[in-house]
Enzyme design. Structure first.
Site, PDB file in Angstrom:
ATOM      1  N   GLU A   1       0.808  -1.224   0.000  1.00 27.82           N
ATOM      2  CA  GLU A   1       0.000   0.000   0.000  1.00 27.82           C
ATOM      3  C   GLU A   1       0.835   1.266   0.000  1.00 27.82           C
ATOM      4  O   GLU A   1       0.484   2.252  -0.645  1.00 27.82           O
ATOM      5  CB  GLU A   1      -0.965   0.015   1.185  1.00 27.82           C
ATOM      6  CG  GLU A   1      -2.173  -0.893   1.037  1.00 27.82           C
ATOM      7  CD  GLU A   1      -1.867  -2.352   1.297  1.00 27.82           C
ATOM      8  OE1 GLU A   1      -0.736  -2.670   1.714  1.00 27.82           O
ATOM      9  OE2 GLU A   1      -2.754  -3.190   1.090  1.00 27.82           O
TER      10      GLU A   1
ATOM     11  N   HIS B   1     -11.841  -5.334   8.418  1.00 28.88           N
ATOM     12  CA  HIS B   1     -12.456  -5.192   7.088  1.00 28.88           C
ATOM     13  C   HIS B   1     -13.730  -4.360   7.178  1.00 28.88           C
ATOM     14  O   HIS B   1     -14.666  -4.554   6.411  1.00 28.88           O
ATOM     15  CB  HIS B   1     -12.774  -6.565   6.495  1.00 28.88           C
ATOM     16  CG  HIS B   1     -11.571  -7.400   6.189  1.00 28.88           C
ATOM     17  ND1 HIS B   1     -10.838  -8.027   7.169  1.00 28.88           N
ATOM     18  CD2 HIS B   1     -10.953  -7.685   5.017  1.00 28.88           C
ATOM     19  CE1 HIS B   1      -9.833  -8.692   6.603  1.00 28.88           C
ATOM     20  NE2 HIS B   1      -9.875  -8.492   5.307  1.00 28.88           N
TER      21      HIS B   1
HETATM   22  C1  LIG Z   1      -1.479  -5.098   4.065  1.00 28.03           C
HETATM   23  C2  LIG Z   1      -2.597  -5.873   3.454  1.00 28.03           C
HETATM   24  N1  LIG Z   1      -3.101  -5.513   2.254  1.00 28.03           N
HETATM   25  C3  LIG Z   1      -4.112  -6.193   1.674  1.00 28.03           C
HETATM   26  C4  LIG Z   1      -4.664  -7.275   2.299  1.00 28.03           C
HETATM   27  C5  LIG Z   1      -5.849  -8.027   1.654  1.00 28.03           C
HETATM   28  N2  LIG Z   1      -5.478  -9.424   1.366  1.00 28.03           N
HETATM   29  C6  LIG Z   1      -5.797 -10.436   2.215  1.00 28.03           C
HETATM   30  S1  LIG Z   1      -5.140 -11.902   1.706  1.00 28.03           S
HETATM   31  C7  LIG Z   1      -4.480 -11.198   0.312  1.00 28.03           C
HETATM   32  C8  LIG Z   1      -3.677 -12.029  -0.645  1.00 28.03           C
HETATM   33  C9  LIG Z   1      -2.543 -12.675   0.104  1.00 28.03           C
HETATM   34  O1  LIG Z   1      -1.719 -13.339  -0.808  1.00 28.03           O
HETATM   35  P1  LIG Z   1      -0.531 -14.224  -0.215  1.00 28.03           P
HETATM   36  O2  LIG Z   1       0.260 -13.427   0.768  1.00 28.03           O
HETATM   37  O3  LIG Z   1       0.220 -14.800  -1.367  1.00 28.03           O
HETATM   38  O4  LIG Z   1      -1.247 -15.356   0.646  1.00 28.03           O
HETATM   39  P2  LIG Z   1      -2.264 -16.452   0.049  1.00 28.03           P
HETATM   40  O5  LIG Z   1      -3.644 -15.882   0.159  1.00 28.03           O
HETATM   41  O6  LIG Z   1      -1.864 -16.709  -1.372  1.00 28.03           O
HETATM   42  O7  LIG Z   1      -2.083 -17.663   0.913  1.00 28.03           O
HETATM   43  C10 LIG Z   1      -4.744  -9.832   0.273  1.00 28.03           C
HETATM   44  C11 LIG Z   1      -4.290  -8.909  -0.793  1.00 28.03           C
HETATM   45  C12 LIG Z   1      -4.131  -7.629   3.568  1.00 28.03           C
HETATM   46  N3  LIG Z   1      -4.638  -8.676   4.267  1.00 28.03           N
HETATM   47  N4  LIG Z   1      -3.118  -6.933   4.104  1.00 28.03           N
END
Ligand SMILES: Cc1ncc(C[n+]2csc(CCOP(=O)(O)OP(=O)(O)O)c2C)c(N)n1
Ligand SMILES: Cc1ncc(C[n+]2csc(CCOP(=O)(O)OP(=O)(O)O)c2C)c(N)n1
Ligand SMILES: [Mg+2]
Ligand SMILES: [Mg+2]
Lengths: 359, 322, 322, 359
Positions: B59, B126
């Site tokens: 972000e 959220h």
């Molecule tokens: C700082 C932040 N930005 C956005 C989000 C929203 N968000 C939740 S899970 C996710 C994707 C996470 O991807 P990854 O780290 O690869 O984990 P995966 O879901 O693939 O296991 C996002 C963008 C968040 N939780 N935290």
């Protein structure tokens, strides 16, 4: 205090898995195939539980999101399995298997998803946002990367207190590795030289975003050296490899080596959450070797090398279903929170609570 | 044809991308066939593959890059996946975007979209309403549209404005709120709207709470109580004149907002009215906020945590009795 | 013997380190022979080398680590080099420390020291007062000591409290403010202080502005105007009762704070008094804030940007004429 | 608009250095020793200016802090020297030499330090917090790491507009490399594949904090690969090396190679700011090779290889002193800001300014 709490957790755990295997959980010198079998049972339990959660969600019985670890059970179970009493575990989104192996009671999961007032979060927080900080299972916040430095702090505290032979383990996705918080946490772990293991699972997507828009290096493991970590890669679909590599990392961290980074490669075999049909995942992706189902592959190994007979496998499956049904039934019977029974205090020091308007 | 608040936001972005090639959309999962966690950019990447871009989970860098692009003449729209995660970008928004014009004389026209506010089962991370954090600092415009029409015209306005805009869109209104068609233009930015006229009591609100306040006004009308509902539309700048004019008519003020109770929009409105319209008030000004705890996951708790038509009605009745 | 506000903060930390081995100090440049950008930890690392630790430039991780250590029974004190840089740690403070007790039942007793407020020539990024951002969110206690004695006892209190505390120490008071000796104990946390008695007007302030308000009261006294000065001491919790009691005596309210004008402590105090003490007010409540721009570097601008005795006097006179 | 502004900057620059050399600034094909000599003159000018600023500070004529780049001029000048019209430069704390080489008029420095209303910051911001965003010299905020992603954004904009052959260069210290903002900025630069050069100077301290408490890897250059950058190290005390390595990085970025990271090693030959006596820097540190004074060493090279004769060196020094004195005298004559002449508007859109209280 911590210890009693931990003991409760461990004994709860006995309840989840039959005694003989549970014992080996404590006994870290268990012969490889016993460890493998125990790991398999936690994976099976996690898969069974999460399939149940999905059906509850589809049936409209769960409010909010459901986030499962399908395809990541081998990595996750290895994260929980080698941790001992007094170790710290900071699981993330897809760590049902690891949480159970670490000692999180199954009923905590169903209680949290169903909002039972008896659950660890008492309906105040939901789904994967749960933990038992007093039992050394940290409760993640959503903001990815934030738990790395928190885990570092718990380990600093243990060192301050003169504890020995402890480790901390935290999990992250390849997407979360791109947060500033993750970077600061990794760096400070190395500066403080705490016994930390960071297990990063590259499941090739952050929600809908493919690796190409997440990072630009060839191999995320290459970040380890830049932090002063020792770095390893592992095929996250191969339980044997996960147990060896993650188990080894835990052993090295415990032995006083620098912090350890393990990068596992898998494919997320579900949507980001159950609301997501993951239609953005191409068939080509699904053909990749890292798309193999770790649970199926582990079971195949068991059968081919005859580690147990088919009847036992059937019993285990039955036992998993039984435990899950119990956990769901228990949570469903329990009371959900009611607004007028809450004290609505965000502070433990009641006489310091601010009162904006007299009611 | 009927269009939702969410569709209005998508339509506004589609129009902006079509009409102005300085515009691009930058955020997590906004691109591809996916079109964002809430589908607010659905289909846009197909039409504008180079200008609707997925980002890493970063972000701070997302907003930083938008600021840099704005300095070079672009008009970036940043989508935060949830307002709650803008805490990671807060430094770039407050200290970089918010100070740049005053320091250097060059404004940075970025628009940061914050999917805000509570919905059932979303929990502490959220559900947040962060407008008060951004409005407290200098150099930012903070929009909080409460209607489908405003969601559309204000987003177009936000991108047109040379200064940085924090655009707080309410997730609860995404699907709940519908309109027949989209207007070409709305009220000027910074002007509040009389959402409903009445002479007994003024309710000042914004975003989703305007809808709760209107529902409350409906109910009170059945009892013969005429409530005027003022929709602030932007919490900064805050249209003190329209609020004062309404209080001049009613003599009674109730402020309703969804953010946490300490400080924030409700306190600011009451402070202004008490200061500039003290003599207009026939009774003590009142406010309704969310409770001073994190936002609960369970629906039973969540519905008690945020203000709603029911407790607005109760508060209004009490205030009218004074 | 005479001791400054800054020395009081150092003494409090020395005492805490001596009396309680759960306490450690964590921050940039706090360790070694250096002892911090403002020397608030000077000499402490010599006595407690393991518990006064320099950190990388990683505010998010510094506070994250403090939170983790607190979960395991420690009592960390984090020093931000300047309050302004706590924007990088804001997510950990609001969303992790601030929510943890409510979510899990386990409080995280961290103390985050913010060297706050304006000083000559410090400019937009080394002058901020951020108490209003932290007070807006649930789960935090926000202290703003205005005297040498409070700087000492409140910091000791902060570390004793089981909940997270944001301790805003004012850089302008570091050297300007002196006392003869340090008290063993002060007023209870959350209790405001009558810094000066008077029956014509109540000035509510905190931190450095309490000193400006007292200077203004001095001056007004020469004209025979008796101003009561209330020092909030903590802006959250906010001692509404003491404020109301004072307004009950004077009938007039002026709030003076150094932070930005929109929202914040002044607005919150006015909202509470208007709501709960409406009938006590003989005139419209007033406020004085910093201006709604970044904090200027040049002394000519800075001294006009923040409230000071001179314009407090002017505002008070006007209010007394009403 | 940008171009005119840029031209003004360049022409101002002519005023700083005598014409012949200034011309070669544009002419990037200048023979090595001419480039070296021009660089030396910018370094000399920077050192001369900063010594003057220090004496003004000691004399109480500067309000607030003074932060100088003593010992880092060779790295810094190389950062500014290879940038052309339309390139972006985001300098940091210790980049006086680079700023001048890029085209920042000397009088902007003195105006900003002395708070002249005619300066680029008009007394609203001070010391190193200055820039000319319209001339592509970004104005840093204090929060370290924040300018990396901003620079990335400026380059994305140029690509959107179809510009070609441009690069961006930003500077950071080894301390700033530990910020989350830096990490996010580096990663997003690589994901966006923008022509960015990041020059990191490890001057062995972040304020009073030595490397050992800042990071734990052997060589910060090793972080490049983890981001998908190309990484290089350079002896920051050796102007020839700096020109080669940083010049090469700029060339590669311009040619479309991945983003470039250059890590220079030096010792900060001053306090963090002039208020700081740096007593925490051990004599042993000062004996290290990286503690060599890059300006002295460059001058030595000039003399030993006879690039110009001693009289010319004396003239150059005189010329530098003259320019500095002019810049100071000019700024000292100018009006400082006055509160009642300010409009106190943080927004360019005047009719959207919020009015909290009627005055
Ligand atoms: C700082 C932040 N930005 C956005 C989000 C929203 N968000 C939740 S899970 C996710 C994707 C996470 O991807 P990854 O780290 O690869 O984990 P995966 O879901 O693939 O296991 C996002 C963008 C968040 N939780 N935290
Ligand atoms: C995010 C952030 N935290 C703290 C500071 C305060 N600060 C200013 S300069 C500095 C040291 C910087 O060290 P380094 O990055 O190595 O640059 P150097 O001063 O050595 O050139 C610090 C801690 C800051 N500017 N930004
Ligand atoms: Mg992933
Ligand atoms: Mg340094």
């Amino acid at each position: 205090m911590l210890q009693t709490a931990q003991r409760t957790a461990k004994s709860k755990k006995k309840k989840d898995a039959p005694a003989p295997l549970a014992e080996t959980a404590a006994d870290k010198t268990a012969p490889p195939h016993e460890r493998f079998l125990e790991a398999f049972r936690w994976m099976l339990l996690a898969r069974t539980l999460e399939e149940k959660l999905v059906s509850l969600y589809r049936g409209g019985q769960i409010t909010g999101g459901v986030y499962i670890g399908k395809g990541q059970e081998a990595v996750s179970v290895a994260c929980g399995l080698f941790l001992e009493k007094g170790d710290i575990f900071a699981p993330l989104i897809r760590d049902q298997a690891g949480r159970s192996a670490f000692g999180e009671p199954l009923v905590d999961v169903t209680r949290t998803y169903l909002g039972s007032r008896l659950g660890p979060m008492r309906g105040r927080d939901g789904n994967i946002h749960r933990g038992h900080p007093r039992d050394n299972e940290l409760a993640m916040i959503s903001h990815l990367g934030a738990m790395v430095s928190v885990t570092v702090g718990t380990l600093m505290a243990k060192r301050f207190r003169g504890e020995k032979d402890f480790v901390g383990l935290t999990c992250i996705g390849e997407g979360g590795m791109q947060t500033g918080a993750f970077h600061e946490g990794m760096n400070i772990a190395a500066v403080e030289q705490v016994p930390l293991v960071v297990v990063a699972t590259n499941n090739h997507y952050a929600y809908s975003t493919p690796n190409a828009r997440e990072f630009a290096c060839d191999d995320l493991r290459e970040r380890a050296i830049g932090y002063g970590f020792e770095g390893y890669s592992v095929d996250g679909t191969d339980l044997t490899a996960c147990l060896n590599v993650i188990g080894g990392a835990v052993k090295r961290a415990r032995a006083g080596r620098p912090p350890q980074l393990v990068v596992a490669s898998v494919l997320r075999l579900s949507g980001h959450g159950e609301h997501d049909d993951a239609s953005y995942v191409s068939d080509e992706m699904k053909q990749q070797p890292f798309a193999r189902d770790c649970l199926k592959f582990a079971e195949q190994t068991i059968i081919e090398s005859n580690l147990v007979d088919r009847d036992t496998l059937v019993d285990w499956r039955k036992n998993a279903v039984m435990q899950v049904d119990e956990a769901v039934a228990a949570a469903q019977k329990e009371a959900v929170p009611e607004a007028d029974k809450e004290d609505w205090c965000a502070l433990s020091t009641r006489d310091l609570v601010d009162h904006v308007d007299e009611e | 044809m009927s269009i939702t608040y969410l569709e209005a936001i998508r339509e506004a972005q589609a129009k902006l991308l079509r009409d102005d090639d300085r515009v691009f959309i930058y955020g997590q999962d906004v691109g591809g066939a996916f079109g964002g966690a809430f589908k607010a950019t659905k289909g846009l990447a197909k039409e504008f593959p180079e200008r609707v871009l997925n980002t890493p989970i970063s972000e701070d860098a997302i907003v930083g890059a938008a600021i840099g692009a704005a300095m070079q003449g672009m008009r970036p729209i940043v989508e935060m996946q949830f307002a709650d995660f803008s805490s990671i970008a807060l430094n770039q928004i407050l200290n970089n975007a918010g100070t740049h014009y005053w320091r250097t004389g060059m404004p940075v026209p970025i628009t940061v979209r914050l999917p805000s506010g509570g919905t059932k089962g979303s929990g502490p991370f959220h559900s947040q309403s962060m407008e008060s954090l951004y409005a407290h600092y200098p150099g930012l415009i903070v929009m909080t549209p409460a209607t489908v029409e405003d969601a559309y015209t204000m987003l177009i306005e936000a991108v047109a404005i040379d200064d940085p805009v924090v655009y707080c869109e309410h997730k609860y209104l995404y699907y709940h709120l519908k309109a027949d068609k989209l207007p070409d233009k709305g009220l000027p930015t910074g002007r509040a709207r009389i959402a409903r006229e009445g002479r007994d009591l003024t309710i000042v609100s914004y975003s989703a709470m305007t809808q709760e306040s209107l529902a409350a006004a409906e109910e009170l009308a059945r009892e013969g109580l005429e409530v005027e509902v003022v929709d602030l539309r932007t919490v900064k700048p805050l249209d003190t004149d329209t609020v004062l004019a309404s209080v001049a008519r009613t003599g009674r003020l109730l402020c309703v907002g969804e953010s946490f109770p300490w400080g924030g929009t409700n306190a600011e409105v009451i402070a202004r009215v008490s200061n500039q319209g003290f003599h207009l008030l026939d009774a003590a000004p009142q406010r309704l906020n969310a409770k001073d705890t994190p936002i609960p996951y369970h629906p039973n708790l969540w519905s008690a945590h945020r203000p709603n038509a029911k407790n607005i009605v109760a508060k209004a009745r009490a205030l009218l009795r004074e």
